[in-house]
Design an enzyme around this catalytic site. Structure first.
Site, mmCIF file in Angstrom:
data_model
loop_
_atom_site.group_PDB
_atom_site.id
_atom_site.type_symbol
_atom_site.label_atom_id
_atom_site.label_comp_id
_atom_site.label_asym_id
_atom_site.label_seq_id
_atom_site.Cartn_x
_atom_site.Cartn_y
_atom_site.Cartn_z
ATOM 1 N N ASP A 124 0.865 -1.168 0.000
ATOM 2 C CA ASP A 124 0.000 0.000 0.000
ATOM 3 C C ASP A 124 0.915 1.237 0.000
ATOM 4 O O ASP A 124 2.136 1.138 0.165
ATOM 5 C CB ASP A 124 -0.976 -0.009 1.182
ATOM 6 C CG ASP A 124 -2.220 0.836 0.885
ATOM 7 O OD1 ASP A 124 -2.155 1.692 -0.025
ATOM 8 O OD2 ASP A 124 -3.249 0.654 1.554
HETATM 9 C C1 BGC Z 1 -4.982 3.249 0.010
HETATM 10 C C2 BGC Z 1 -5.214 2.235 -1.082
HETATM 11 C C3 BGC Z 1 -5.066 2.874 -2.436
HETATM 12 C C4 BGC Z 1 -3.682 3.491 -2.533
HETATM 13 C C5 BGC Z 1 -3.378 4.097 -3.877
HETATM 14 C C6 BGC Z 1 -3.693 4.030 -0.210
HETATM 15 O O1 BGC Z 1 -3.580 5.078 0.689
HETATM 16 O O2 BGC Z 1 -4.947 2.600 1.254
HETATM 17 O O3 BGC Z 1 -6.479 1.649 -0.925
HETATM 18 O O4 BGC Z 1 -5.273 1.930 -3.444
HETATM 19 O O5 BGC Z 1 -3.572 4.484 -1.532
HETATM 20 O O6 BGC Z 1 -4.109 5.239 -4.094
#
Ligand code: BGC
Length: 724
Positions: free
Chosen positions: A290
């Site tokens: 993530d």
């Molecule tokens: C979120 C994810 C997301 C990623 C990319 C993160 O902060 O937890 O769900 O896909 O950002 O935007």
């Protein structure tokens, strides 16, 4: 107890990816990719394992702000593997073009993005889509948003979110399928099938990245990015099945989650990312971290440098580092000093190259952008239809709904004229392009009196009914949007109470990304339409339902609480030693709160319609090792309708404590006006299996109580005994 259906969690499945294509052709392609890998320097390989946002790719080819911040060189930038979050087709073309000109081996970039409930045309939020209890609808939404995103150059979506969520305080409940593992599993699978469709060779399909693996839904106190501490039994029983369904449906990527498991951040958990994900779930696609989670190992204080964080994350199983320089600036030295195995790096890079190959990027780096695809479907119309099936009619006393064309309607509330109807993760869809309720009413023949000021409410004594639209703003739910107060605003509550003095025929429409506590306001209103965030066509879809143009058919995928203090609240809680006694609710030493009535305000699975559909007959036919449930529904009204038939079980005796009830099957069926519907479904012993303390999943012989109805309080249908 005798054991049947032995299935150890760590059994490895036979990899099936070769069967997808012609075997010979695939082997040839593999050889080509291996040759490519051989030509790559170590730095180029590690570049493939990093993802950056478009801001890094300046057209000037110079080192710009973000690159300076991360300490990146142009060589490193020219070997990056993937990009996240482009906004337009032109941006994708520019970045890809410049990159291919600059990079030595010209391996095309993959473009990924959070296409969560639509790209430009916004559909209802996932929690609303889950309310439809209609996986075909979810699949269609995913299919349509894939088409729109693919036309803008997106190859991979960071969706579906398969996290099981039971806490309305957590803003990300909006992105979930709610509180039930079975519903979550069915819906998660539908998303993957919708995005990936008939395969990635079709350039209008995109790859699915299922997230967040795993346990993020249990963030303590409903606070985002907070600690999680759960047992392995809960992990295997409740949280893994949705991920398993996504993987079995062919999801190409998995995103690791921010939370801890057994005290270790998942980003550094070899147990979860390798033993469980690779060995047990047989996932053979790409694992991405993530956002900045690799660097957060330092904030978690399980690593004290780029090198130690990178080594931990990589060896645990994280293959793409999203938005940090940790892999770029430390893995090369770790490999050179022999601390990290180059063979593991090669295996990782091969998987990334295979994904690029499967997307057809080597043949066409501008995948889908030169083909002038047209989207035949009217996406706005589709969004409107999908939204009408995703809003839940919670209450409808005195049949105040549907509104009749002859009635004079008052309209008020903070959301009556609001276009803030999209909800989180609608970063391309424009608020200005969405339709407010007042605008939609204006398109009808109805006489609607709009009052925007509280002082105006006395005029509502002259109308037949008043629609009051209230709720959350778009930024109040989603990532980093946790709350301790889940009531309506004091202004919204005041509006309802003021209008109640002038008119008792109140219809409340609620916009929200989470189940709100409506306890204070519920007695003042005759009807409640829980609209969630319905998307671009919100107003029209709401008016369709309010006027009966569309008969509502959605059900709550998550309990609506009486109080925030009940969190986490879910119907399928475990049996306790001191269960609440409904017949004698004043007994003190029971599992209950002193200051709030037990249970939700509206239960999981609840939702009304404008028909009168009843279950008039049901029986169980015992077959060996399975049984069939036959049922008949009747619709006594003059309105065609749909019902969600829900089947729950209660395992009478088990080795580990089981939920008081568990949804095992549901089906949404149409019942014609004044007509009947006869249906049946089969329940096998595998449907009744559960995860035991040794993490093996099987069915114990013994008795099960069975319930059939239209919500999680469905009446008892009978019992069935598994003889073993
Ligand atoms: C979120 C994810 C997301 C990623 C990319 C993160 O902060 O937890 O769900 O896909 O950002 O935007």
């Amino acid at each position: 107890m005798k054991k049947v259906i032995e299935r150890h969690p760590f059994e490895v499945k036979i990899k099936t990816f070769l069967s997808l294509k012609n075997k010979k052709e695939t082997i040839m392609e593999q050889e080509k990719l291996k040759d490519l890998l051989k030509q790559m320097t170590l730095e180029e390989k590690i570049g493939q394992m990093t993802q950056l946002t478009p801001t890094f790719f300046s057209e000037s080819g110079e080192i710009t702000g973000p690159m300076l911040e991360l300490g990146l060189s142009l060589e490193q930038l020219n070997s990056i593997g993937t990009v996240l979050g482009t906004h337009t087709k032109e941006e994708v073309i520019n970045i890809q073009k410049n990159y291919l000109e600059q990079s030595r081996l010209k391996i095309p970039l993959i473009f990924m993005a959070d296409v969560i409930h639509g790209y430009e045309t916004i559909f209802p939020i996932p929690l609303a889509l889950a309310s439809s209890f209609n996986p075909k609808l979810v699949k269609r939404m995913a299919h349509l948003s894939a088409k729109e995103a693919a036309a803008a150059g997106i190859h991979v979506t960071f969706s579906p979110m398969a996290d099981l969520v039971r806490d309305a305080r957590w803003g990300r409940v909006l992105e979930s399928n709610g509180e039930d593992p079975h519903l979550n599993t069915i819906m998660t699978k539908a998303y993957v099938e919708g995005y990936q469709g008939d395969g990635l060779t079709n350039k209008q399909n995109i790859a699915a990245c299922v997230k967040h693996f795993v346990g993020y839904g249990e963030s303590q106190g409903g606070k985002d990015y907070n600690t999680v501490d759960m047992s392995d039994v809960v992990l295997f029983q409740d949280h893994l099945p949705s991920f398993k369904a996504a993987i079995d449906a062919g999801a190409k990527l998995v995103m690791s989650s921010f939370n801890l498991f057994r005290g270790v951040p998942v980003t550094a958990s070899h147990y979860l990312l390798t033993e469980v994900l690779r060995d047990h779930l047989a996932f053979d696609g790409v694992v991405i971290s993530d956002w900045a989670a690799v660097s957060e190992l330092v904030q978690h204080r399980v690593a004290d440098s780029k090198a130690s964080a990178s080594k931990k994350a990589f060896e645990a199983g994280v293959e793409i580092d999203m938005m940090t320089d940790f892999y770029l600036n430390s893995l090369p030295d770790l490999v050179k000093s022999g601390e990290v195995s180059e063979q593991m790096i090669d295996e990782t890079v091969m998987r990334i190259l295979e994904l690029k190959n499967e997307l057809g990027l080597f043949e066409d780096p501008y995948r889908g952008l030169n083909d002038n695809f047209t989207i035949e479907e009217d996406l706005r119309l589709e969004s409107r239809k999908i939204a009408t099936e995703s809003m839940v009619l919670l209450k409808n006393n005195d049949q105040v709904l549907p509104l009749k064309p002859t009635e004079k309607i008052g309209l008020a509330g903070s959301k009556a004229t609001s276009r803030d109807t999209l909800g989180a993760w609608s970063w391309i869809g424009e608020i200005d392009a969405s339709i407010a309720i007042a605008e939609a009413f204006a398109e009808t023949e109805m006489i609607v009196d709009l009052a925007e000021q509280i002082v105006d409410f006395d005029r509502f004594q002259l109308v037949d009914k008043v629609v009051i639209a209230v709720g959350e703003t778009g930024t109040e739910a989603g990532e980093a949007a946790s709350k301790t107060n889940i009531k309506l605003t004091p202004q919204d509550i005041e509006t309802v109470k003021q209008i109640y003095q002038w008119n008792k025929n109140i219809v409340l429409v609620v916009y929200s990304g989470r189940p709100l506590d409506l306890t204070d306001i519920e007695p003042y209103v005759k009807a409640i339409l829980y609209a969630w965030f319905p998307g671009s066509e919100a107003g029209r879809a709401i008016v369709d339902v309010l006027t009966g143009k569309t008969n509502p058919s959605a059900k709550l995928p998550i309990s609506l609480p009486r109080s925030v203090g009940q969190m986490p609240l879910h119907y399928n809680h475990y049996s306790t030693g001191r269960p609440f006694n409904e017949e004698n609710p004043t007994i003190r030493y029971m599992s209950r709160y002193l200051d709030v009535m037990e249970g939700p305000l509206y239960p999981f699975g609840h939702g009304l319609n404008y028909s009168e559909i009843e279950l008039i007959e049901a029986n169980i036919v015992d077959k060996q090792n399975k049984f069939i449930v036959h049922y008949t529904l009747s619709n006594k009204s003059d309105v065609d309708g749909q019902e969600v038939v829900q089947f729950y079980i209660r395992d009478c005796v088990s080795e580990v404590v089981r939920p008081v009830r568990e949804l095992k099957h549901f089906e949404k069926v149409s019942v014609k006006a004044n007509g009947f519907y006869q249906g049946s479904f089969e329940i096998t012993i595998d449907n009744l299996a559960y995860v035991h303390s040794d993490l093996k999943r099987f069915t114990d012989p013994g008795k099960f109580e069975l319930y059939l109805g239209f919500d999680s309080n469905a009446p008892k249908l009978g019992e069935w005994e598994y003889q073993g």
